[in-house]
Design a protein around this motif. Sequence first.
Motif, mmCIF file in Angstrom:
data_model
loop_
_atom_site.group_PDB
_atom_site.id
_atom_site.type_symbol
_atom_site.label_atom_id
_atom_site.label_comp_id
_atom_site.label_asym_id
_atom_site.label_seq_id
_atom_site.Cartn_x
_atom_site.Cartn_y
_atom_site.Cartn_z
ATOM 1 N N PRO A 100 16.398 6.960 -14.728
ATOM 2 C CA PRO A 100 16.224 7.306 -15.891
ATOM 3 C C PRO A 100 14.686 7.253 -15.544
ATOM 4 N N SER A 101 13.970 7.263 -16.642
ATOM 5 C CA SER A 101 12.558 7.073 -16.260
ATOM 6 C C SER A 101 11.972 5.713 -17.091
ATOM 7 N N GLY A 102 10.758 5.528 -16.417
ATOM 8 C CA GLY A 102 10.308 3.884 -16.594
ATOM 9 C C GLY A 102 10.106 3.142 -15.002
ATOM 10 N N VAL A 103 10.128 2.356 -15.466
ATOM 11 C CA VAL A 103 10.033 1.079 -14.054
ATOM 12 C C VAL A 103 12.001 0.703 -13.199
ATOM 13 N N LEU A 104 11.289 0.991 -12.076
ATOM 14 C CA LEU A 104 12.357 0.743 -11.443
ATOM 15 C C LEU A 104 12.597 -0.434 -10.494
ATOM 16 N N THR A 142 11.739 5.878 0.243
ATOM 17 C CA THR A 142 10.955 7.278 -0.281
ATOM 18 C C THR A 142 12.317 8.327 -0.310
ATOM 19 N N ARG A 143 13.122 8.437 1.335
ATOM 20 C CA ARG A 143 14.608 9.659 0.811
ATOM 21 C C ARG A 143 15.087 8.888 -0.117
ATOM 22 N N PRO A 144 15.810 7.917 0.214
ATOM 23 C CA PRO A 144 16.810 7.271 -0.619
ATOM 24 C C PRO A 144 16.327 7.556 -2.504
ATOM 25 N N LEU A 145 15.390 7.169 -2.602
ATOM 26 C CA LEU A 145 14.687 7.949 -3.628
ATOM 27 C C LEU A 145 14.158 8.706 -4.306
ATOM 28 N N LEU A 178 4.690 9.721 -8.301
ATOM 29 C CA LEU A 178 5.332 9.213 -9.131
ATOM 30 C C LEU A 178 5.077 9.461 -10.488
ATOM 31 N N GLN A 179 3.709 9.358 -10.800
ATOM 32 C CA GLN A 179 3.717 9.554 -12.279
ATOM 33 C C GLN A 179 3.719 10.775 -12.486
ATOM 34 N N GLY A 180 3.754 11.496 -12.476
ATOM 35 C CA GLY A 180 4.455 12.779 -12.787
ATOM 36 C C GLY A 180 5.575 12.621 -13.315
ATOM 37 N N LYS A 181 6.138 12.380 -13.058
ATOM 38 C CA LYS A 181 7.760 11.997 -13.142
ATOM 39 C C LYS A 181 8.079 10.798 -14.317
ATOM 40 N N GLN A 182 7.646 10.141 -14.721
ATOM 41 C CA GLN A 182 7.236 8.768 -15.642
ATOM 42 C C GLN A 182 7.911 8.062 -14.975
ATOM 43 N N LEU A 183 7.633 7.981 -13.704
ATOM 44 C CA LEU A 183 8.347 6.761 -12.812
ATOM 45 C C LEU A 183 7.115 5.589 -11.972
ATOM 46 N N GLU A 184 7.546 4.614 -12.026
ATOM 47 C CA GLU A 184 7.012 3.223 -11.021
ATOM 48 C C GLU A 184 8.321 2.543 -10.538
ATOM 49 N N LEU A 185 7.772 2.512 -9.066
ATOM 50 C CA LEU A 185 8.705 1.392 -8.310
ATOM 51 C C LEU A 185 8.418 0.027 -8.005
ATOM 52 N N ARG A 186 9.291 -0.762 -8.049
ATOM 53 C CA ARG A 186 8.481 -2.758 -7.232
ATOM 54 C C ARG A 186 9.438 -2.768 -6.669
ATOM 55 N N LEU A 187 9.584 -3.679 -5.490
ATOM 56 C CA LEU A 187 9.924 -3.885 -4.836
ATOM 57 C C LEU A 187 9.980 -5.740 -4.518
ATOM 58 N N LYS A 197 0.998 -1.185 0.121
ATOM 59 C CA LYS A 197 -0.036 0.286 0.482
ATOM 60 C C LYS A 197 0.745 1.120 -0.017
ATOM 61 N N GLN A 198 1.905 1.345 0.668
ATOM 62 C CA GLN A 198 2.967 2.410 0.845
ATOM 63 C C GLN A 198 3.411 2.438 -0.665
ATOM 64 N N VAL A 199 4.163 1.384 -1.290
ATOM 65 C CA VAL A 199 4.414 1.337 -2.246
ATOM 66 C C VAL A 199 3.537 1.771 -3.844
ATOM 67 N N GLY A 200 2.169 1.959 -3.249
ATOM 68 C CA GLY A 200 1.047 2.116 -4.583
ATOM 69 C C GLY A 200 1.266 3.946 -3.876
ATOM 70 N N GLN A 201 1.040 4.166 -2.806
ATOM 71 C CA GLN A 201 1.119 5.638 -2.737
ATOM 72 C C GLN A 201 2.215 7.143 -2.999
ATOM 73 N N LEU A 202 3.107 5.614 -3.235
ATOM 74 C CA LEU A 202 4.230 6.599 -4.279
ATOM 75 C C LEU A 202 4.334 6.919 -5.229
ATOM 76 N N ASN A 203 3.839 5.200 -5.739
ATOM 77 C CA ASN A 203 3.625 5.300 -7.398
ATOM 78 C C ASN A 203 2.700 6.386 -7.667
ATOM 79 N N ALA A 204 1.958 6.513 -7.058
ATOM 80 C CA ALA A 204 0.848 7.810 -7.787
ATOM 81 C C ALA A 204 1.720 9.154 -7.448
#
Length: 103
Positions: free
Chosen positions: A82-86, A69-72, A29-38, A20-27
């Motif tokens: 880079p943009s895209g999926v991390l 969040t802070r390291p990212l 990050l959308q403006g930066k064309q980034l998605e994070l997966r753990l 859920k935390q990742v989902g909130q962070l991804n929301a």
Amino acid sequence: DAILEYSQLDQSIMRELVQKQVGQLNARLQGKQLELRLDESCLEKIGTQGFSEIYGARPLHSVFNRLVTRPLSEQLLSGNLPSGVLKAVWDEKQGKLAFNSLQ
């Protein structure tokens, strides 16, 4: 007035709460064309550190901010991502997350 009873959380719910935390962070990050997966190691580490026998999942938010969040944010501000999926993986030697591009 009402009395609310809460059941104590156990470690089994932590994976869902981290997701859920990742989902909130991804929301955000959308403006930066980034998605994070753990990966599994990250989910395990964050879930373990974010859980307390006494406080349940209350420490999760601060642990997630410290480990993810802070390291990212630092990587984003330095222009090293880079943009895209991390994909984030746990680096045992350095004791922190490493962010890798999936593209």
